[in-house]
Design an enzyme around this catalytic site. Sequence first.
Site, mmCIF file in Angstrom:
data_model
loop_
_atom_site.group_PDB
_atom_site.id
_atom_site.type_symbol
_atom_site.label_atom_id
_atom_site.label_comp_id
_atom_site.label_asym_id
_atom_site.label_seq_id
_atom_site.Cartn_x
_atom_site.Cartn_y
_atom_site.Cartn_z
ATOM 1 N N ASP A 95 -83.462 10.860 31.429
ATOM 2 C CA ASP A 95 -83.961 9.495 31.256
ATOM 3 C C ASP A 95 -85.358 9.430 31.849
ATOM 4 O OD1 ASP A 95 -81.639 8.569 30.048
ATOM 5 O OD2 ASP A 95 -80.749 7.876 31.917
ATOM 6 N N ASP A 116 -80.855 6.401 24.121
ATOM 7 C CA ASP A 116 -80.194 5.185 24.608
ATOM 8 C C ASP A 116 -80.582 3.977 23.757
ATOM 9 O OD1 ASP A 116 -79.102 6.728 26.648
ATOM 10 O OD2 ASP A 116 -80.633 6.137 28.098
#
Length: 162
Positions: free
Chosen positions: A117, A136
């Site tokens: 991330d 995501d």
Amino acid sequence: MRLMVWVAAITLVIDQLSKWLVVHVMALDTRLAIDVLPPVLNFRMAWNYGVNFGLFGGGSGATRWVLISVALGIVLVVLVWLRRDPPGRMGMAAAGLLVGGAIGNVIDRLLYGAVADFLNMSCCGIDNPFAFNVADIAIFAGAAGLVLAPGRQDGKRLKKGA
């Protein structure tokens, strides 16, 4: 079904390319932070060993394989559902986003042991401590699109307003 495959493939390529650039080319894994357009857009390295926001992120090998299995199971369920009750072009595109994003995060878990991330966005005096990635975004948009896309009822396409 072809549309779903194309959208999934494009989503997967964009996700993996963005992660490769940020982790390997920009060395975010060692730099940890790059301010792009502060505070609106920043790159903040976060290895996610769990699910959203790091939940269930014990970091054990078993957790990793359970999460890989769950993601692949969800992809399989979506594919079976699409075969049985195709939702139309918008639904197929949404499914492609979800499938491509899920596979992108599975690849991360296989390569790195965690999901990479790096996107961090803050605004209006609110400092967001969380990071996310392209996969995501695609998973969220795909799930929302599948909820909103009309399916079939009794073998016929739902009409607008029905």
